[in-house]
Design an enzyme around this catalytic site. Structure first.
Site, PDB file in Angstrom:
ATOM      1  N   LYS A   1     151.683 155.904  70.198  1.00 43.31           N
ATOM      2  CA  LYS A   1     151.163 155.105  71.407  1.00 43.31           C
ATOM      3  C   LYS A   1     152.024 153.661  70.996  1.00 43.31           C
ATOM      4  O   LYS A   1     152.577 153.285  70.120  1.00 43.31           O
ATOM      5  CB  LYS A   1     149.730 154.699  70.837  1.00 43.31           C
ATOM      6  CG  LYS A   1     148.719 155.970  70.880  1.00 43.31           C
ATOM      7  CD  LYS A   1     147.342 155.468  70.442  1.00 43.31           C
ATOM      8  CE  LYS A   1     146.514 156.396  69.795  1.00 43.31           C
ATOM      9  NZ  LYS A   1     145.400 155.973  69.181  1.00 43.31           N
TER      10      LYS A   1
ATOM     11  N   ARG B   1     131.081 157.258  66.210  1.00 41.43           N
ATOM     12  CA  ARG B   1     130.364 156.412  67.194  1.00 41.43           C
ATOM     13  C   ARG B   1     129.453 157.364  68.118  1.00 41.43           C
ATOM     14  O   ARG B   1     128.227 156.912  68.185  1.00 41.43           O
ATOM     15  CB  ARG B   1     131.183 155.602  68.192  1.00 41.43           C
ATOM     16  CG  ARG B   1     131.994 154.668  67.412  1.00 41.43           C
ATOM     17  CD  ARG B   1     132.999 154.163  68.260  1.00 41.43           C
ATOM     18  NE  ARG B   1     134.098 155.203  68.440  1.00 41.43           N
ATOM     19  CZ  ARG B   1     135.466 155.044  69.188  1.00 41.43           C
ATOM     20  NH1 ARG B   1     135.658 153.836  69.373  1.00 41.43           N
ATOM     21  NH2 ARG B   1     136.187 156.097  69.281  1.00 41.43           N
TER      22      ARG B   1
HETATM   23  O1  PNS Z   1     142.581 154.990  65.064  1.00 40.81           O
HETATM   24  P1  PNS Z   1     142.812 156.205  65.311  1.00 40.81           P
HETATM   25  O2  PNS Z   1     144.103 156.374  66.287  1.00 40.81           O
HETATM   26  O3  PNS Z   1     141.770 156.987  65.635  1.00 40.81           O
HETATM   27  O4  PNS Z   1     143.420 156.891  63.927  1.00 40.81           O
HETATM   28  C1  PNS Z   1     144.058 158.118  63.916  1.00 40.81           C
HETATM   29  C2  PNS Z   1     144.701 158.548  62.364  1.00 40.81           C
HETATM   30  C3  PNS Z   1     145.807 157.213  61.928  1.00 40.81           C
HETATM   31  C4  PNS Z   1     143.444 158.323  61.454  1.00 40.81           C
HETATM   32  C5  PNS Z   1     145.341 159.891  62.517  1.00 40.81           C
HETATM   33  O5  PNS Z   1     146.257 159.768  63.746  1.00 40.81           O
HETATM   34  C6  PNS Z   1     146.302 159.953  61.324  1.00 40.81           C
HETATM   35  O6  PNS Z   1     145.667 160.278  60.307  1.00 40.81           O
HETATM   36  N1  PNS Z   1     147.541 160.156  61.634  1.00 40.81           N
HETATM   37  C7  PNS Z   1     148.601 160.465  60.543  1.00 40.81           C
HETATM   38  C8  PNS Z   1     149.345 161.740  60.589  1.00 40.81           C
HETATM   39  C9  PNS Z   1     148.495 162.834  59.943  1.00 40.81           C
HETATM   40  O7  PNS Z   1     148.253 162.807  58.891  1.00 40.81           O
HETATM   41  N2  PNS Z   1     148.111 163.855  60.863  1.00 40.81           N
HETATM   42  C10 PNS Z   1     147.504 165.234  60.678  1.00 40.81           C
HETATM   43  C11 PNS Z   1     146.004 165.078  60.248  1.00 40.81           C
HETATM   44  S1  PNS Z   1     145.399 164.518  61.610  1.00 40.81           S
END
Ligand code: PNS
Length: 214
Positions: free
Chosen positions: A94, A143
């Protein structure tokens, strides 16, 4: 031995886990404290009877920007765990409003009252970040039912990738259950008042942003 403290149970935090305390007793039978002995999770690898002495939790997210809903989860979870690290994903696809160092600064200012909470950024897999910190908990908020599906997928994937880390969910407080960073950015960009939805450190920077764009 005091019957009111022996095998005292603190039961049900959002029905996710139970914590078992047993009294530490010195002769001649005087209770000098309570020892935290058992953590029982309802799902995942930290299953029944797994001893956990310390809970180190990661609260991951984009936090672009931090909202009062995030802050509420931080405050509530800081009372449940020994240490909490707010982890900002820095390699998100993003296009962010705030660069990571500014998000770190805003969060740091907003969490100053919580002595067991830190903020860091990470890139790559969340479970690798958790492993580097020896974290045993990933904390996420829910939520509404619409959050559930994606959160379930992430929790199951993270469990496959690193079974040692358990995802715990806290329900958002009703007063914040409609808030999202995306909506706050949109309302603010269209001239709406978001001061009730974000911590002061975030509101000041949002106002600075609108000044820059004039
Ligand atoms: O605030 P958000 O955008 O809902 O957070 C999403 C987040 C950062 C928790 C998620 O995208 C994430 O953990 N990204 C790191 C990459 C990863 O580990 N992906 C595989 C498991 S989802």
């Amino acid at each position: 031995m005091r019957p009111d403290v022996e095998n005292a149970w603190v039961t049900g935090i959002d029905n996710i886990f139970d914590i078992h305390f047993v009294p530490i007793v010195l002769p001649p039978g005087q209770v000098v404290g309570l020892r935290y002995t058992r953590f029982i999770a309802m799902s995942g690898s930290l299953t029944a009877e797994t001893p956990v002495n310390r809970l180190l939790a990661i609260f991951p997210g984009s936090f672009d920007p931090l909202t009062n809903g995030h802050l509420d989860l931080i405050a509530r979870s800081s009372r449940l765990v020994n240490r909490l690290i707010v982890a900002i994903l820095s390699n998100s696809q993003k296009q962010p409003l705030f660069p990571v160092p500014e998000r770190i600064a805003m969060i740091r200012e907003s969490i100053s009252e919580f002595s067991n909470v830190d903020v860091e950024s990470f890139d790559g897999l969340l479970v690798n970040f958790a492993a580097r910190h020896n974290a045993n908990v990933i904390l996420r908020g829910i939520r509404a039912i619409s959050d559930y599906e994606i959160e379930l997928q992430m929790a199951l994937m993270n469990r496959r990738l690193r079974p040692d880390t358990e995802t715990l969910f806290l329900m958002a407080s009703e007063e914040y259950s409609f808030l999202s960073s995306r909506m706050i950015k949109e309302v603010f960009a269209l001239g709406g008042d978001v001061s009730a939805f974000v911590p002061p450190a975030v509101f000041e920077r949002l106002r600075g942003r609108s000044g820059e764009n004039r």
